[in-house]
Scaffold this active site. Structure first.
Site, PDB file in Angstrom:
ATOM      1  N   SER A  12       4.740  -7.658  16.580  1.00 13.95           N
ATOM      2  CA  SER A  12       4.159  -9.005  16.626  1.00 13.95           C
ATOM      3  C   SER A  12       4.015  -9.636  15.245  1.00 13.95           C
ATOM      4  CB  SER A  12       2.784  -8.947  17.313  1.00 13.95           C
ATOM      5  OG  SER A  12       1.947  -8.045  16.630  1.00 13.95           O
ATOM      6  N   ILE A  15       6.767  -6.232   9.383  1.00 10.61           N
ATOM      7  CA  ILE A  15       7.987  -5.431   9.383  1.00 10.61           C
ATOM      8  C   ILE A  15       8.606  -5.348  10.779  1.00 10.61           C
ATOM      9  CG2 ILE A  15       8.726  -3.004   9.188  1.00 10.61           C
ATOM     10  CD1 ILE A  15       6.910  -2.788   6.692  1.00 10.61           C
ATOM     11  N   ASP A  54      -0.118  -1.302  23.896  1.00  6.47           N
ATOM     12  CA  ASP A  54      -1.158  -0.775  23.004  1.00  6.47           C
ATOM     13  C   ASP A  54      -0.870   0.713  22.874  1.00  6.47           C
ATOM     14  OD1 ASP A  54      -3.342   0.274  21.752  1.00  6.47           O
ATOM     15  OD2 ASP A  54      -4.837  -0.678  23.041  1.00  6.47           O
ATOM     16  N   ASN A  81       6.970   1.768  14.739  1.00  4.34           N
ATOM     17  CA  ASN A  81       6.610   1.008  13.538  1.00  4.34           C
ATOM     18  C   ASN A  81       5.125   0.628  13.475  1.00  4.34           C
ATOM     19  OD1 ASN A  81       7.043  -1.049  11.267  1.00  4.34           O
ATOM     20  ND2 ASN A  81       6.312  -2.311  12.977  1.00  4.34           N
ATOM     21  N   ARG A 114       6.707  11.062  22.705  1.00  2.00           N
ATOM     22  CA  ARG A 114       6.774  11.957  23.873  1.00  2.00           C
ATOM     23  C   ARG A 114       7.179  11.186  25.139  1.00  2.00           C
ATOM     24  NH1 ARG A 114       1.397  13.294  24.525  1.00  2.00           N
ATOM     25  NH2 ARG A 114       1.234  11.582  25.998  1.00  2.00           N
ATOM     26  N   TYR A 145      -5.273   6.723   5.007  1.00  4.43           N
ATOM     27  CA  TYR A 145      -3.975   6.112   5.334  1.00  4.43           C
ATOM     28  C   TYR A 145      -2.850   7.023   4.830  1.00  4.43           C
ATOM     29  CZ  TYR A 145      -0.099   2.773   5.329  1.00  4.43           C
ATOM     30  OH  TYR A 145       1.115   2.168   5.531  1.00  4.43           O
ATOM     31  N   LYS A 149       0.136   9.025   7.067  1.00  6.06           N
ATOM     32  CA  LYS A 149       1.583   8.876   6.873  1.00  6.06           C
ATOM     33  C   LYS A 149       2.226  10.199   6.453  1.00  6.06           C
ATOM     34  CE  LYS A 149       2.010   4.491   7.951  1.00  6.06           C
ATOM     35  NZ  LYS A 149       2.799   4.047   9.105  1.00  6.06           N
ATOM     36  N   VAL A 178       5.988  -4.007   1.051  1.00  2.91           N
ATOM     37  CA  VAL A 178       6.671  -5.077   1.794  1.00  2.91           C
ATOM     38  C   VAL A 178       5.633  -6.182   2.034  1.00  2.91           C
ATOM     39  CG1 VAL A 178       7.943  -5.681   3.893  1.00  2.91           C
ATOM     40  CG2 VAL A 178       8.172  -3.379   2.932  1.00  2.91           C
ATOM     41  N   THR A 180       3.666  -8.368   3.901  1.00  3.97           N
ATOM     42  CA  THR A 180       3.219  -8.592   5.283  1.00  3.97           C
ATOM     43  C   THR A 180       1.708  -8.855   5.247  1.00  3.97           C
ATOM     44  OG1 THR A 180       2.568  -6.303   5.724  1.00  3.97           O
ATOM     45  CG2 THR A 180       4.881  -6.853   6.122  1.00  3.97           C
TER      46      THR A 180
HETATM   47  N1  LIG Z   1       3.610  -3.676   4.345  1.00  2.00           N
HETATM   48  C1  LIG Z   1       3.799  -2.605   3.584  1.00  2.00           C
HETATM   49  O1  LIG Z   1       3.867  -2.686   2.335  1.00  2.00           O
HETATM   50  C2  LIG Z   1       3.968  -1.249   4.237  1.00  2.00           C
HETATM   51  C3  LIG Z   1       4.275  -0.164   3.407  1.00  2.00           C
HETATM   52  C4  LIG Z   1       4.464   1.080   3.982  1.00  2.00           C
HETATM   53  C5  LIG Z   1       4.350   1.233   5.347  1.00  2.00           C
HETATM   54  N2  LIG Z   1       4.025   0.160   6.142  1.00  2.00           N
HETATM   55  C6  LIG Z   1       3.924   0.378   7.580  1.00  2.00           C
HETATM   56  O2  LIG Z   1       4.667  -0.611   8.251  1.00  2.00           O
HETATM   57  C7  LIG Z   1       4.189  -0.731   9.586  1.00  2.00           C
HETATM   58  C8  LIG Z   1       4.059  -2.206   9.932  1.00  2.00           C
HETATM   59  O3  LIG Z   1       3.063  -2.792   9.117  1.00  2.00           O
HETATM   60  P1  LIG Z   1       3.181  -4.251   8.491  1.00  2.00           P
HETATM   61  O4  LIG Z   1       3.132  -4.116   7.026  1.00  2.00           O
HETATM   62  O5  LIG Z   1       4.301  -4.976   9.120  1.00  2.00           O
HETATM   63  O6  LIG Z   1       1.757  -4.862   8.903  1.00  2.00           O
HETATM   64  P2  LIG Z   1       1.331  -5.853  10.070  1.00  2.00           P
HETATM   65  O7  LIG Z   1       1.978  -7.159   9.917  1.00  2.00           O
HETATM   66  O8  LIG Z   1      -0.156  -5.783  10.076  1.00  2.00           O
HETATM   67  O9  LIG Z   1       1.914  -5.173  11.390  1.00  2.00           O
HETATM   68  C9  LIG Z   1       1.265  -4.158  12.069  1.00  2.00           C
HETATM   69  C10 LIG Z   1       1.798  -4.147  13.479  1.00  2.00           C
HETATM   70  O10 LIG Z   1       1.246  -3.012  14.160  1.00  2.00           O
HETATM   71  C11 LIG Z   1       0.805  -3.449  15.421  1.00  2.00           C
HETATM   72  N3  LIG Z   1      -0.275  -2.608  15.943  1.00  2.00           N
HETATM   73  C12 LIG Z   1      -1.429  -2.249  15.360  1.00  2.00           C
HETATM   74  N4  LIG Z   1      -2.168  -1.523  16.210  1.00  2.00           N
HETATM   75  C13 LIG Z   1      -1.457  -1.423  17.353  1.00  2.00           C
HETATM   76  C14 LIG Z   1      -1.684  -0.813  18.614  1.00  2.00           C
HETATM   77  N5  LIG Z   1      -2.812  -0.160  18.876  1.00  2.00           N
HETATM   78  N6  LIG Z   1      -0.727  -0.896  19.564  1.00  2.00           N
HETATM   79  C15 LIG Z   1       0.421  -1.570  19.314  1.00  2.00           C
HETATM   80  N7  LIG Z   1       0.696  -2.180  18.158  1.00  2.00           N
HETATM   81  C16 LIG Z   1      -0.241  -2.104  17.190  1.00  2.00           C
HETATM   82  C17 LIG Z   1       0.349  -4.886  15.222  1.00  2.00           C
HETATM   83  O11 LIG Z   1       0.440  -5.600  16.460  1.00  2.00           O
HETATM   84  P3  LIG Z   1      -0.786  -6.076  17.368  1.00  2.00           P
HETATM   85  O12 LIG Z   1      -1.991  -6.228  16.489  1.00  2.00           O
HETATM   86  O13 LIG Z   1      -0.302  -7.353  17.971  1.00  2.00           O
HETATM   87  O14 LIG Z   1      -0.930  -4.992  18.395  1.00  2.00           O
HETATM   88  C18 LIG Z   1       1.417  -5.388  14.268  1.00  2.00           C
HETATM   89  O15 LIG Z   1       2.534  -5.853  14.975  1.00  2.00           O
HETATM   90  C19 LIG Z   1       2.889   0.056   9.637  1.00  2.00           C
HETATM   91  O16 LIG Z   1       3.122   1.317  10.227  1.00  2.00           O
HETATM   92  C20 LIG Z   1       2.534   0.240   8.168  1.00  2.00           C
HETATM   93  O17 LIG Z   1       1.734   1.382   7.944  1.00  2.00           O
HETATM   94  C21 LIG Z   1       3.824  -1.075   5.604  1.00  2.00           C
END
Ligand SMILES: NC(=O)c1ccc[n+]([C@@H]2O[C@H](COP(=O)([O-])OP(=O)(O)OC[C@H]3O[C@@H](n4cnc5c(N)ncnc54)[C@H](OP(=O)(O)O)[C@@H]3O)[C@@H](O)[C@H]2O)c1
Length: 291
Positions: A12, A15, A54, A81, A114, A145, A149, A178, A180
Site C-alpha cells: 500500500s 517499496i 493483515d 515485503n 508457510r 528492528y 531483520k 530507500v 519511503t
Molecule cells: N525504507 C527503507 O529505507 C527500508 C530499508 C530496509 C528495509 N526496509 C523494509 O522495507 C519494507 C517496506 O517498508 P517501506 O520502507 O516501504 O515502508 P512503508 O511505506 O511504511 O511500507 C510498509 C508496508 O508494510 C505494510 N504493513 C505493515 N504492517 C502490516 C500488516 N500487519 N499486514 C500487512 N501489511 C502490513 C504497510 O501496509 P498497511 O499499513 O496498509 O497494512 C505498508 O504497505 C519493510 O519490511 C521495511 O522493514 C525499508
C-alpha cells in the site's frame, strides 16, 4: 510463456507499492496485499489486483491465499515485503514494542511463507524477503528492528536449503536506505521522558535520525527496478554460484554496509556511526555524568 503471477505484501506504500508497479509493467499478474485498501485501490490503474491482507492474522493470510488459489493453481513470486520500524534504546524498549516489531517483521513472514509455499512449489518459483542492512550493522536505537531483520535473514538462509529439492528459489534483499514513509515522514520517533538518552534536553533518538543525510536514500522506483531485475534473474534460476539462495544488496549505502561488515572490524563501524549519527559528544557527556 504463461503470464507469471506475484503476490507482494505491504504494497500500500513505499517499496511494496513501487515493486508491485514494476512487476506489473514487466507483464506479471500482481496481487498487492496490505491493510489500507484505499491506498491499494490506486494500483488498479496498473491492472494490479488489490487484496486485503493483515499478515499478523492467520485468518487474513489464509483468506488471501484462498482468493488467489481460487483463480490460479500456482504463484511464481511470493514477495514478503510488509514490515514496520521498531525504535527505542536496547535497554529501554517496552515488551509491547518488541512483540509488535517481531510479530510483523519475523513471525508473520514465517506465517505468510508457510501458507503460500505450496502454491510457490507448484511453479518452482521465488520467495523473496525485504531484509535490511540494519540486520547486519549497528542501527543506533533500533536494536529490535535490527534483530527482527537478522532473524529474517537466518530464516531465509535455512528456508532456501529446505526448499531447494522442490526447485524453489529464495532471495533476501539486504536493503539500504530507500525514500519511503518509514525513512522520511513517520521516522520522527522520540524517547519517553526519563530516558537515559535524553542528554542536556536533547532526545538522541530523534536527533540521530535527523542527522541522517536524506541524499543517501534511494528513490523507491529506482530500488524497485533493481529488485525486479534480480527477481527475474532468480526466476530463471541463474546464479554465479550453485544453489538457490540469492542475497542481493540494494538501496542506499547497501554496498558500503556489505564491504564494512564483510571486511572490517566492528570497532570501525562503531566509530563511523558515532560520527554519522553525531553521537560522539552526547555519549562522552553520558560517560562524564556516569563517572
Ligand atoms: N525504507 C527503507 O529505507 C527500508 C530499508 C530496509 C528495509 N526496509 C523494509 O522495507 C519494507 C517496506 O517498508 P517501506 O520502507 O516501504 O515502508 P512503508 O511505506 O511504511 O511500507 C510498509 C508496508 O508494510 C505494510 N504493513 C505493515 N504492517 C502490516 C500488516 N500487519 N499486514 C500487512 N501489511 C502490513 C504497510 O501496509 P498497511 O499499513 O496498509 O497494512 C505498508 O504497505 C519493510 O519490511 C521495511 O522493514 C525499508
Amino acid at each position: 510463456m504463461p503470464q507469471p503471477i506475484a503476490l507482494v505484501t505491504g504494497a500500500s506504500s513505499g517499496i511494496g507499492y513501487a515493486i508491485s508497479i514494476e512487476l506489473a509493467k514487466r507483464g506479471f499478474k500482481v496481487y498487492a496485499g496490505a491493510r489500507r485498501m484505499a491506498q491499494l485501490q490506486k494500483l488498479k490503474d496498473y491492472k494490479i489486483i488489490p487484496i486485503e491482507l493483515d499478515i499478523t492474522s492467520l485468518e487474513s493470510v489464509q483468506g488471501a491465499r484462498d482468493i488467489i488459489a481460487s483463480d490460479n493453481d500456482h504463484l511464481d513470486v511470493l514477495f514478503n515485503n510488509a514490515g514496520v520500524i521498531g525504535d527505542g534504546p536496547a535497554m529501554e524498549v517496552s515488551d509491547k514494542d518488541v512483540q509488535y516489531c517481531m510479530e510483523v517483521n519475523f513471525n508473520s513472514q514465517v506465517r505468510v511463507t508457510r501458507e503460500f509455499s505450496p502454491l510457490v512449489m507448484k511453479s518452482k518459483g521465488v520467495i523473496a524477503f525485504t531484509g535490511s542492512t540494519a540486520g547486519r550493522v549497528i542501527l543506533p536505537f533500533g536494536s529490535v528492528y535490527s534483530a527482527s531483520k537478522a532473524a529474517l535473514c537466518a530464516y531465509a538462509n535455512t528456508l532456501a536449503f529446505e526448499v531447494e529439492p522442490f526447485g524453489v528459489k529464495v532471495v533476501n534483499f539486504i536493503t539500504g536506505g530507500v525514500k519511503t514513509s518509514m525513512t522520511v515522514e513517520s521516522s520522527k520517533p522520540s524517547l519517553p521522558s526519563g530516558s537515559a538518552y535524553i542528554v542536556n534536553g536533547v532526545d538522541l533518538l530523534r536527533s540521530s535520525r535527523d542527522n541522517l543525510d536524506p541524499s543517501s536514500l534511494m528513490e523507491a522506483e529506482t530500488y524497485a527496478t533493481k529488485v525486479v531485475d534480480d527477481i527475474e534473474y532468480a526466476l530463471k534460476g541463474k546464479s554465479f554460484l550453485p544453489g538457490n539462495y540469492f542475497v542481493s544488496f540494494r538501496g542506499g549505502a547497501s554496498t558500503t554496509v556489505k564491504i564494512l561488515t564483510d571486511y572490517f572490524p566492528r570497532a570501525l563501524c562503531a566509530f563511523l556511526f558515532l560520527n554519522l549519527f553525531k553521537l560522539k559528544e552526547p555519549f562522552k557527556e553520558i560517560q562524564r555524568k556516569a563517572n
